[in-house]
Design a protein around this motif. Sequence first.
Motif, PDB file in Angstrom:
ATOM      1  N   MET A   1       4.936   8.325  -9.179  1.00 60.72           N
ATOM      2  CA  MET A   1       4.462   8.432  -7.806  1.00 60.72           C
ATOM      3  C   MET A   1       5.168   7.451  -6.875  1.00 60.72           C
ATOM      4  O   MET A   1       5.044   7.560  -5.673  1.00 60.72           O
ATOM      5  N   ALA A   2       5.885   6.481  -7.433  1.00 62.33           N
ATOM      6  CA  ALA A   2       6.412   5.388  -6.610  1.00 62.33           C
ATOM      7  C   ALA A   2       7.378   5.854  -5.534  1.00 62.33           C
ATOM      8  O   ALA A   2       7.517   5.205  -4.514  1.00 62.33           O
ATOM      9  N   THR A   3       8.051   7.000  -5.735  1.00 65.50           N
ATOM     10  CA  THR A   3       9.055   7.410  -4.754  1.00 65.50           C
ATOM     11  C   THR A   3       8.476   8.305  -3.658  1.00 65.50           C
ATOM     12  O   THR A   3       9.206   8.852  -2.858  1.00 65.50           O
ATOM     13  N   MET A   4       7.179   8.472  -3.631  1.00 66.50           N
ATOM     14  CA  MET A   4       6.587   9.314  -2.577  1.00 66.50           C
ATOM     15  C   MET A   4       6.296   8.471  -1.330  1.00 66.50           C
ATOM     16  O   MET A   4       5.850   7.334  -1.427  1.00 66.50           O
ATOM     17  N   THR A   5       6.534   9.088  -0.174  1.00 65.72           N
ATOM     18  CA  THR A   5       6.303   8.385   1.087  1.00 65.72           C
ATOM     19  C   THR A   5       5.192   9.102   1.840  1.00 65.72           C
ATOM     20  O   THR A   5       5.247  10.325   2.013  1.00 65.72           O
ATOM     21  N   LEU A   6       4.192   8.337   2.273  1.00 68.03           N
ATOM     22  CA  LEU A   6       2.995   8.942   2.875  1.00 68.03           C
ATOM     23  C   LEU A   6       2.987   8.795   4.394  1.00 68.03           C
ATOM     24  O   LEU A   6       3.241   7.706   4.921  1.00 68.03           O
ATOM     25  N   PHE A   7       2.685   9.882   5.073  1.00 70.09           N
ATOM     26  CA  PHE A   7       2.543   9.885   6.533  1.00 70.09           C
ATOM     27  C   PHE A   7       1.104  10.304   6.828  1.00 70.09           C
ATOM     28  O   PHE A   7       0.730  11.460   6.619  1.00 70.09           O
ATOM     29  N   THR A   8       0.300   9.353   7.301  1.00 67.39           N
ATOM     30  CA  THR A   8      -1.123   9.638   7.526  1.00 67.39           C
ATOM     31  C   THR A   8      -1.381   9.859   9.014  1.00 67.39           C
ATOM     32  O   THR A   8      -1.077   8.980   9.838  1.00 67.39           O
ATOM     33  N   PHE A   9      -1.974  10.989   9.354  1.00 70.55           N
ATOM     34  CA  PHE A   9      -2.314  11.261  10.750  1.00 70.55           C
ATOM     35  C   PHE A   9      -3.501  10.384  11.174  1.00 70.55           C
ATOM     36  O   PHE A   9      -4.356  10.056  10.348  1.00 70.55           O
ATOM     37  N   PRO A  10      -3.560  10.034  12.470  1.00 68.20           N
ATOM     38  CA  PRO A  10      -4.670   9.194  12.946  1.00 68.20           C
ATOM     39  C   PRO A  10      -6.022   9.827  12.607  1.00 68.20           C
ATOM     40  O   PRO A  10      -6.191  11.041  12.735  1.00 68.20           O
ATOM     41  N   GLY A  11      -6.947   9.013  12.164  1.00 70.19           N
ATOM     42  CA  GLY A  11      -8.286   9.507  11.823  1.00 70.19           C
ATOM     43  C   GLY A  11      -8.448   9.766  10.331  1.00 70.19           C
ATOM     44  O   GLY A  11      -9.548  10.031   9.859  1.00 70.19           O
ATOM     45  N   PHE A  12      -7.326   9.707   9.566  1.00 73.02           N
ATOM     46  CA  PHE A  12      -7.396  10.036   8.136  1.00 73.02           C
ATOM     47  C   PHE A  12      -7.127   8.813   7.250  1.00 73.02           C
ATOM     48  O   PHE A  12      -6.856   8.951   6.062  1.00 73.02           O
ATOM     49  N   GLU A  13      -7.227   7.619   7.846  1.00 72.66           N
ATOM     50  CA  GLU A  13      -6.913   6.394   7.119  1.00 72.66           C
ATOM     51  C   GLU A  13      -7.836   6.216   5.902  1.00 72.66           C
ATOM     52  O   GLU A  13      -7.396   5.782   4.839  1.00 72.66           O
ATOM     53  N   THR A  14      -9.121   6.571   6.055  1.00 69.00           N
ATOM     54  CA  THR A  14     -10.042   6.395   4.928  1.00 69.00           C
ATOM     55  C   THR A  14      -9.665   7.327   3.786  1.00 69.00           C
ATOM     56  O   THR A  14      -9.688   6.952   2.612  1.00 69.00           O
ATOM     57  N   LEU A  15      -9.298   8.576   4.133  1.00 70.85           N
ATOM     58  CA  LEU A  15      -8.896   9.521   3.089  1.00 70.85           C
ATOM     59  C   LEU A  15      -7.629   9.051   2.382  1.00 70.85           C
ATOM     60  O   LEU A  15      -7.392   9.382   1.224  1.00 70.85           O
ATOM     61  N   ALA A  16      -6.807   8.284   3.107  1.00 71.66           N
ATOM     62  CA  ALA A  16      -5.537   7.826   2.527  1.00 71.66           C
ATOM     63  C   ALA A  16      -5.735   6.662   1.562  1.00 71.66           C
ATOM     64  O   ALA A  16      -4.875   6.403   0.721  1.00 71.66           O
ATOM     65  N   GLU A  17      -6.883   5.988   1.665  1.00 70.16           N
ATOM     66  CA  GLU A  17      -7.072   4.771   0.853  1.00 70.16           C
ATOM     67  C   GLU A  17      -6.854   4.977  -0.647  1.00 70.16           C
ATOM     68  O   GLU A  17      -6.147   4.209  -1.281  1.00 70.16           O
ATOM     69  N   PRO A  18      -7.420   6.056  -1.243  1.00 70.77           N
ATOM     70  CA  PRO A  18      -7.185   6.223  -2.691  1.00 70.77           C
ATOM     71  C   PRO A  18      -5.725   6.530  -3.021  1.00 70.77           C
ATOM     72  O   PRO A  18      -5.316   6.397  -4.165  1.00 70.77           O
ATOM     73  N   TYR A  22      -0.475   4.202  -4.626  1.00 72.32           N
ATOM     74  CA  TYR A  22       0.565   4.974  -5.301  1.00 72.32           C
ATOM     75  C   TYR A  22       1.736   5.317  -4.377  1.00 72.32           C
ATOM     76  O   TYR A  22       2.822   5.612  -4.825  1.00 72.32           O
ATOM     77  N   LEU A  23       1.458   5.377  -3.072  1.00 75.25           N
ATOM     78  CA  LEU A  23       2.473   5.871  -2.140  1.00 75.25           C
ATOM     79  C   LEU A  23       2.804   4.818  -1.104  1.00 75.25           C
ATOM     80  O   LEU A  23       1.971   3.992  -0.744  1.00 75.25           O
ATOM     81  N   GLN A  24       4.038   4.886  -0.605  1.00 80.96           N
ATOM     82  CA  GLN A  24       4.407   3.937   0.448  1.00 80.96           C
ATOM     83  C   GLN A  24       4.076   4.538   1.805  1.00 80.96           C
ATOM     84  O   GLN A  24       4.563   5.608   2.150  1.00 80.96           O
ATOM     85  N   GLN A  25       3.223   3.833   2.531  1.00 82.72           N
ATOM     86  CA  GLN A  25       2.778   4.321   3.848  1.00 82.72           C
ATOM     87  C   GLN A  25       3.901   4.143   4.867  1.00 82.72           C
ATOM     88  O   GLN A  25       4.582   3.129   4.873  1.00 82.72           O
ATOM     89  N   ARG A  26       4.087   5.118   5.726  1.00 83.22           N
ATOM     90  CA  ARG A  26       5.169   5.073   6.711  1.00 83.22           C
ATOM     91  C   ARG A  26       4.621   5.278   8.109  1.00 83.22           C
ATOM     92  O   ARG A  26       3.743   6.122   8.323  1.00 83.22           O
TER      93      ARG A  26
END
Length: 295
Positions: A1-18, A22-26
């Motif tokens: 999972m280390a090479t995955m890059t995560l793009f989280t839309f505003p309002g979804f920060e809590t869903l991104a926590e788990p 594993y992912l690098q936030q961008r």
Amino acid sequence: MATMTLFTFPGFETLAEPLDPYLQQREFQIRRFANGEIFVTIATPFDLSHCILLGSITPPDENLLSLALLAHTLKKDGCKRITALIPYLAYSRQDKQKAGESLATAWTGSILHASGVDTVITIDVHSEHDQALYPMPLMSVSPAGVFAEAARKFGLADATVVAPDHGALQRCRALNNALGRAGVEVPYLSKRRDPSGVKHLEFCGQAAPRVLILDDILDTGATLTSACEMILRNGAKEIVVMVTHGLFTGSDWARLWSLGVSRIFCADTVPLPGSILEDPRITVLPVGSLLREGL
Ligand code: R5P
């Protein structure tokens, strides 16, 4: 999972926590020109092997376009693979092949695919049929385990699971399975929707005093209020509502409280306003960890 890059839309920060460990936030920005055109910018450089976009299509038009343009921007810049985590997949209800009516489920899939999305992972897709309408893999993760855990915690494990329409039967059976009641009959209501609204016609199955009614979407609440009226007429004394996607559009849904509903459970697949989050009768269940399943 280390090479995955995560793009989280505003309002979804809590869903991104788990997903975060594993992912690098961008960072990225979605801005608008003066006339409203969407403009995406991404902080570079970053790993382009596999990009994960996290956000529901709600409000639908704005967020569908933002998601599509972000995917297009990443593919244009050389991203090899894009997975869209879309907890609430809007337009999934328009999945019927009827002449003269839009088939927006297929249209949404085409837009996302043409924009570069290779796979979509959602939670509790409206119907299995939707998956056939997408030109690329559409994976749906069931929240039944999360709902069953909540039912046990709130002393509802013995309540009868009722489906508000025929289409909800499968997810209700999945909840019964998760509650260790595989094979138990799920009563359901026959429903008709016409221009005048939702009408429930018949209670099919064994009536019960304690009912747990489960649906995928609570939008205006028309389906569930009509269902509760029918369930009350069939002898229920207590009703609890569980929904995967609590859209809570308008205020009509609040009539559920006067129809014997003691609690509404919903997953956190869409950002919820403070009025919902602060209502002690509404329990929001985190489902972010389910999104990891498909990655
Ligand atoms: C319909 O088939 C869906 O499963 C939901 O029951 C429906 O979309 C909910 O919408 P509303 O709350 O506006 O009745």
